[in-house]
Design a protein around this motif. Sequence first.
Motif, mmCIF file in Angstrom:
data_model
loop_
_atom_site.group_PDB
_atom_site.id
_atom_site.type_symbol
_atom_site.label_atom_id
_atom_site.label_comp_id
_atom_site.label_asym_id
_atom_site.label_seq_id
_atom_site.Cartn_x
_atom_site.Cartn_y
_atom_site.Cartn_z
ATOM 1 N N ASP A 94 0.954 -1.166 -0.066
ATOM 2 C CA ASP A 94 -0.059 0.093 0.053
ATOM 3 C C ASP A 94 0.967 1.530 0.136
ATOM 4 O O ASP A 94 0.703 2.279 -0.827
ATOM 5 C CB ASP A 94 -0.826 0.042 1.226
ATOM 6 N N GLU A 95 1.993 1.293 0.859
ATOM 7 C CA GLU A 95 2.847 2.462 1.084
ATOM 8 C C GLU A 95 3.445 2.567 -0.274
ATOM 9 O O GLU A 95 3.636 3.758 -0.737
ATOM 10 C CB GLU A 95 3.596 2.247 2.196
ATOM 11 N N ALA A 96 4.018 1.528 -0.874
ATOM 12 C CA ALA A 96 4.893 1.763 -2.086
ATOM 13 C C ALA A 96 3.717 2.238 -3.298
ATOM 14 O O ALA A 96 4.617 3.179 -4.094
ATOM 15 C CB ALA A 96 5.317 0.364 -2.562
ATOM 16 N N PHE A 97 2.732 1.932 -3.570
ATOM 17 C CA PHE A 97 1.939 2.391 -4.433
ATOM 18 C C PHE A 97 1.431 3.904 -4.223
ATOM 19 O O PHE A 97 1.532 4.796 -5.138
ATOM 20 C CB PHE A 97 0.578 1.464 -4.526
ATOM 21 N N ARG A 98 1.210 4.163 -2.927
ATOM 22 C CA ARG A 98 0.660 5.577 -2.522
ATOM 23 C C ARG A 98 2.146 6.568 -2.711
ATOM 24 O O ARG A 98 1.883 7.719 -3.249
ATOM 25 C CB ARG A 98 0.292 5.563 -1.140
ATOM 26 N N ARG A 99 3.127 6.092 -2.307
ATOM 27 C CA ARG A 99 4.442 7.087 -2.682
ATOM 28 C C ARG A 99 4.611 7.250 -3.957
ATOM 29 O O ARG A 99 5.241 8.343 -4.058
ATOM 30 C CB ARG A 99 5.659 6.242 -1.823
ATOM 31 N N LEU A 100 4.690 6.302 -5.023
ATOM 32 C CA LEU A 100 4.661 6.404 -6.289
ATOM 33 C C LEU A 100 3.684 7.661 -6.778
ATOM 34 O O LEU A 100 4.063 8.311 -7.297
ATOM 35 C CB LEU A 100 4.616 5.191 -7.154
ATOM 36 N N GLY A 101 2.616 7.248 -6.433
ATOM 37 C CA GLY A 101 1.518 8.250 -6.748
ATOM 38 C C GLY A 101 2.091 9.814 -6.290
ATOM 39 O O GLY A 101 1.744 10.533 -7.065
ATOM 40 N N ALA A 102 2.243 9.757 -4.999
ATOM 41 C CA ALA A 102 2.765 11.026 -4.421
ATOM 42 C C ALA A 102 3.821 11.932 -5.103
ATOM 43 O O ALA A 102 3.805 12.783 -5.751
ATOM 44 C CB ALA A 102 2.961 10.877 -2.753
ATOM 45 N N ALA A 103 4.817 10.899 -5.451
ATOM 46 C CA ALA A 103 6.005 11.333 -6.274
ATOM 47 C C ALA A 103 5.710 11.979 -7.778
ATOM 48 O O ALA A 103 6.293 12.836 -8.001
ATOM 49 C CB ALA A 103 6.820 10.027 -6.563
ATOM 50 N N PHE A 104 4.439 11.091 -8.233
ATOM 51 C CA PHE A 104 4.013 11.868 -9.496
ATOM 52 C C PHE A 104 2.763 12.944 -9.507
ATOM 53 O O PHE A 104 2.176 13.171 -10.214
ATOM 54 C CB PHE A 104 3.709 10.773 -10.406
#
Length: 190
Positions: free
Chosen positions: A177-187
């Motif tokens: 969950d964190e990995a997917f959310r962090r990628l979204g936040a990075a973009f």
Amino acid sequence: MGRAPATTHSELSHLALQMFLERGFDETTVDDIVRAAGIGRRTFFRYFASKNDLPWGDFETLLTAMRGHLHSLPPEMPLMDVIRLAVIEFNRFPDAEMPYHRERMWLLLNVPSLVAHSTLRYAAWRQVIAAYAAERLGDDSGSLEPQSIAWACLGLCLAAYEQWLAHEEADLLKLLDEAFRRLGAAFGSP
């Protein structure tokens, strides 16, 4: 008497995982596995095409379930949120199964012959993601955007698995969950 025959995907996979960890993957043969399971080679090959497929368990059933989960979520939900939730569900196992999943992932990420074989399984997994993304985007699953999404999702999963394996106390579903959310936040996604 002796041991009851192991005749399900799960039973054979669990037995083989234990043997691989105790003896080594390359040192364990199909004959060793069928002998320990109390089954014949023909029965073994009805369940698994090769020894390399054992750590994957009943992977096709998991892919079918992931397809179903992707299509069960509301179409108005953002694409990456749907994929994130489906990936989390794909990796949700009963508590009793999690030690096997950890062992499975360790083998798949560390045994060279399994790392090579995994490219086939990862391709099937990515195709499920790409097909769904393409459907949502009105594109072909082989096009750049759906393929980029599928490859990025695989990378996120592999990064989460590595963290999970490195930290015994870590929760795999939270890491995903964190990995997917962090990628979204990075973009710049909300």
